[in-house]
Design an enzyme around this catalytic site. Structure first.
Site, short mmCIF file in Angstrom:
data_model
loop_
_atom_site.label_atom_id
_atom_site.label_comp_id
_atom_site.label_asym_id
_atom_site.label_seq_id
_atom_site.Cartn_x
_atom_site.Cartn_y
_atom_site.Cartn_z
N ARG A 29 0.85 -1.18 0.00
CA ARG A 29 0.00 0.00 0.00
C ARG A 29 0.89 1.23 0.00
O ARG A 29 1.87 1.31 0.72
CB ARG A 29 -0.86 0.03 1.28
CG ARG A 29 -1.89 -1.06 1.37
CD ARG A 29 -3.27 -0.58 0.98
NE ARG A 29 -3.74 0.57 1.72
CZ ARG A 29 -4.40 0.51 2.86
NH1 ARG A 29 -4.65 -0.66 3.42
NH2 ARG A 29 -4.81 1.61 3.47
N LYS A 67 6.64 -21.72 0.34
CA LYS A 67 6.31 -20.31 0.59
C LYS A 67 6.75 -19.91 1.99
O LYS A 67 7.28 -18.82 2.21
CB LYS A 67 4.80 -20.10 0.40
CG LYS A 67 4.27 -18.72 0.76
CD LYS A 67 4.59 -17.68 -0.29
CE LYS A 67 4.38 -16.24 0.14
NZ LYS A 67 3.09 -15.85 0.58
N ASN A 125 10.87 -12.02 4.98
CA ASN A 125 10.10 -11.10 5.83
C ASN A 125 10.91 -10.55 7.00
O ASN A 125 11.01 -9.32 7.15
CB ASN A 125 8.78 -11.75 6.26
CG ASN A 125 7.87 -12.00 5.06
OD1 ASN A 125 8.34 -12.23 3.95
ND2 ASN A 125 6.57 -11.95 5.25
N ASN A 152 12.69 -6.15 -0.85
CA ASN A 152 13.14 -7.55 -0.96
C ASN A 152 14.46 -7.68 -1.72
O ASN A 152 15.32 -8.47 -1.36
CB ASN A 152 12.06 -8.38 -1.66
CG ASN A 152 10.76 -8.42 -0.88
OD1 ASN A 152 10.67 -7.82 0.20
ND2 ASN A 152 9.74 -9.10 -1.39
O1 KPL Z 1 4.65 -13.06 0.87
C1 KPL Z 1 5.38 -12.10 0.74
C2 KPL Z 1 5.26 -11.06 1.79
O2 KPL Z 1 5.74 -9.97 1.63
O3 KPL Z 1 4.64 -11.39 2.82
C3 KPL Z 1 6.42 -12.07 -0.35
C4 KPL Z 1 6.12 -13.15 -1.38
C5 KPL Z 1 7.76 -12.33 0.29
C6 KPL Z 1 6.45 -10.82 -1.15
O4 KPL Z 1 6.99 -9.74 -0.51
#
Ligand code: KPL
Length: 342
Positions: free
Chosen positions: A162, A214, A222, A232
């Site tokens: 955002r 994931k 994160n 990132n």
């Molecule tokens: O899932 C994500 C997040 O920010 O929580 C990723 C895939 C790492 C993208 O930023």
């Protein structure tokens, strides 16, 4: 069947699919989902559910405007503004059960948010759980929902953040900063719809493996972006600025994080999760979302609670229950929780 007629059959199957979609959680992913569906399929019945403190964003009482700006590896660059039907939770003007409810809240908000709409959940409702940390919360949600509805796990590596002032503006601004993939458990019609909406979606019978991959990406990206306060794609540069000795390069550090994830995943599922392939996946996600601000970095910037307990904290806790120690993830939990006290 030829591939053209196959394509036709799939399209026909999709066009029969007009089931309303509700989206619970107007964060970056919920907004990106609503805007993408609406802009690809303008008459599709999709509605965002907002908390009362978002009331000021409602246009004429029933819609919100979302401006999506594409960045980085996404070809459509001109910002587009879409109006999406919206309703305040608790003030929906019809009481029929939801057919499809996307939960796009933070992990720790999923249960409280579902509680607020529980009277519209029936055995016909399909709940699509698109939160980080889905592995950590699914049992709690299943327990809460019992037989009341079906849960489809889902995950995405699209990066979005955002870029608006939460209070002043009538418009939501979302930056789609990384073109990723989406997977949804056992729901071909919905996967097709999301694919048409440009969300690069596939379906498979189970999503457990994808969710572990994931989770590995979230356990690396994160906390590191939150601690270094970076996008990132800047993790490596910021790590290297910190003068670590050569034997503890970022690659070694990432491998240590991922090794603990792999060990816990193996103990919990009985399946192998090779460290190298988890690490390659993490690198791929970093590359695809290099311009993104991770959700945890966004939480830290906004002074909100983070999802650390549902990501690295989940690994530590599940490891502990199985007699496995996970010191690298444990330290990350401690460091991220420490950000609150600064
Ligand atoms: O899932 C994500 C997040 O920010 O929580 C990723 C895939 C790492 C993208 O930023």
């Amino acid at each position: 069947m030829t591939s053209a007629s196959q394509q036709h059959a799939t399209n026909a199957a999709f066009f029969d699919f007009q089931e309303p979609i509700h989206i619970l959680g107007a964060g970056s992913i919920g907004l990106l989902w609503a805007a993408s569906i609406r802009s690809a399929l303008p008459s599709y019945p999709v509605q965002l559910l907002l908390r009362k403190n978002h009331q000021h964003r409602l246009l004429g009482g029933s819609k919100v405007a979302i401006c999506v700006q594409a960045k980085h590896n996404i070809t459509r660059r001109a910002p587009r503004t879409v109006q999406v039907p919206a309703a305040l939770i608790g003030e929906l003007n019809q009481k029929r059960p939801f057919q499809n409810l996307f939960v796009t809240t933070k992990a720790h908000q999923a249960l409280p948010a579902l509680t607020t709409v529980v009277d519209r959940i029936s055995p016909q409702t399909r709940i699509i759980l698109l939160c980080n940390g889905a592995l950590a919360i699914r049992e709690t949600l299943r327990e809460f929902l019992k037989e009341r509805s079906r849960i489809h796990l889902a995950m995405t590596t699209h990066g979005a953040y955002r870029d608006d002032d939460d209070d002043d503006d009538e418009l939501y601004h979302v930056v789609h900063a990384g073109y990723g993939t989406t997977s949804i458990e056992d729901y071909p019609a919905m996967a097709h719809l999301l694919d048409l909406a440009g969300l690069n979606c596939t379906t498979s019978l189970t999503l457990d493996r994808e969710l572990w991959y994931k989770l590995a990406a979230n356990c690396v990206i994160n906390p590191l972006t939150a601690l270094y306060r970076c996008r990132n794609g800047d993790i490596r540069r910021l790590y290297e600025q910190r003068n670590h000795p050569p034997e503890s390069s970022l690659d070694v550090y990432m491998m240590e994080i991922v090794q603990e994830v792999s060990m816990v995943a193996h103990q919990m599922t009985g399946q192998e999760y090779a460290v190298e392939s988890l690490q390659t996946y993490v690198e791929t996600v970093i590359k695809a979302t290099s311009a993104n601000q991770s959700s945890m970095f966004q939480d830290v910037l906004a002074g909100r609670d983070t999802e650390i307990d549902y990501l690295n904290g989940f690994i530590v806790q599940q490891g502990q229950q199985r007699g496995l120690s996970c010191p690298v993830n444990q330290q990350l939990v401690k460091d991220v929780l420490g950000l609150r006290n600064r």
